[in-house]
Design a protein around this motif. Structure first.
Motif, PDB file in Angstrom:
ATOM      1  N   TRP A  25       0.821  -1.213   0.000  1.00  0.00           N
ATOM      2  CA  TRP A  25       0.000   0.000   0.000  1.00  0.00           C
ATOM      3  C   TRP A  25       0.855   1.263   0.000  1.00  0.00           C
ATOM      4  CZ3 TRP A  25       0.696   3.237   4.224  1.00  0.00           C
ATOM      5  CH2 TRP A  25       1.313   2.670   5.347  1.00  0.00           C
TER       6      TRP A  25
ATOM      7  N   SER B  90      -5.053   0.712  -9.455  1.00  0.00           N
ATOM      8  CA  SER B  90      -6.451   0.639  -9.042  1.00  0.00           C
ATOM      9  C   SER B  90      -7.300   1.619  -9.844  1.00  0.00           C
ATOM     10  CB  SER B  90      -6.569   0.927  -7.543  1.00  0.00           C
ATOM     11  OG  SER B  90      -7.922   0.888  -7.127  1.00  0.00           O
TER      12      SER B  90
ATOM     13  N   CYS C  79      -1.747   2.313  -6.276  1.00  0.00           N
ATOM     14  CA  CYS C  79      -2.960   3.144  -6.285  1.00  0.00           C
ATOM     15  C   CYS C  79      -3.347   3.504  -7.712  1.00  0.00           C
ATOM     16  CB  CYS C  79      -2.740   4.408  -5.460  1.00  0.00           C
ATOM     17  SG  CYS C  79      -2.270   4.126  -3.743  1.00  0.00           S
TER      18      CYS C  79
END
Length: 231
Positions: A164, A173, A170
């Motif tokens: 993360w 995603s 990110c």
């Protein structure tokens, strides 16, 4: 018996010195001011299944959207390579049939020869995947060229079970939700075209990443992850 949904999560180890050492190195890297001679570049990978239509879709009309048959044909897999420069807002998404050491080294080298050709060094944030190694360059290039590439890279690895911390994860995603979700893409060339278009559209907005989580935050909010010092 009550059925409960199980969520798969990244659970970091408690009181682990190696984890927090890597975590703080990444956080310290993100806190640095932008340096055009040594930009911070994050990268991550994602597998994708290629799915072909078995019947011609029905084009959308005013009354209904596009209609596709529930049946599809598997056409192998591909791997998306995501590179993201948080402070400048640059993204690059490419796709390859495989994700070997050579594939990874070639993707990084192309950026060093292209966008970062004038940079003295690049700080590369990536995870501990077994393909993300210095030795990968020696499997893809002659020794002199491999060494020349490595001299221009400062590696910064996220801790295991701490993916993360990677901005590129990110961005993957975002790519999935904005470009790939709910779609069937059956050919590698089509996938490459679609994700390249997403990169160009995102880069045009110059959307940077304002990373707010700092080392002080980690030492407070994630105190359980730090080893307890015996006095």
């Amino acid at each position: 018996m009550t059925k409960r949904k199980i969520e798969y999560w990244v659970i970091p180890p408690k009181q682990d010195g190696e984890f927090v050492a890597c975590m703080e190195e990444v956080l310290e890297t993100y806190a640095q001011a932008y340096d055009p001679q040594q930009p911070v570049l994050c990268m991550d990978e994602q597998p994708v299944q290629l799915l072909k239509e078995t019947r011609m879709p029905i084009l959308p009309t005013k009354q209904h959207g596009e209609r596709v048959d529930y049946e599809y044909e598997r056409n192998g897999t591909a791997s998306i390579f995501m590179f993201a420069e948080p402070l400048s807002g640059f993204r690059q998404a490419t796709a390859r049939a495989r994700r070997t050491k050579q594939d990874w080294a070639i993707e990084v080298a192309q950026l060093l020869d292209g966008r970062y050709a004038g940079c003295a060094k690049v700080t590369l944030v990536c995870d501990n995947l077994n393909t993300h190694t210095k030795g990968a360059f020696y499997e893809a290039f002659e020794p002199e060229q491999a060494r020349a590439y490595l001299q221009r890279i400062d590696f910064c690895y996220t801790p295991k079970h701490g993916s993360w911390l990677n901005v590129a994860e990110c961005e993957l995603s975002c790519l999935t939700s904005q470009c790939l979700r709910g779609r069937r893409i059956g050919e590698l060339t089509d996938l490459q075209t679609e994700i390249a278009a997403w990169s160009d559209k995102t880069n045009a907005k110059q959307r940077g990443v304002d990373w707010q989580f700092r080392i002080d935050n980690a030492r407070t909010k994630l105190k359980r992850l730090y080893p307890k010092i015996k006095t």
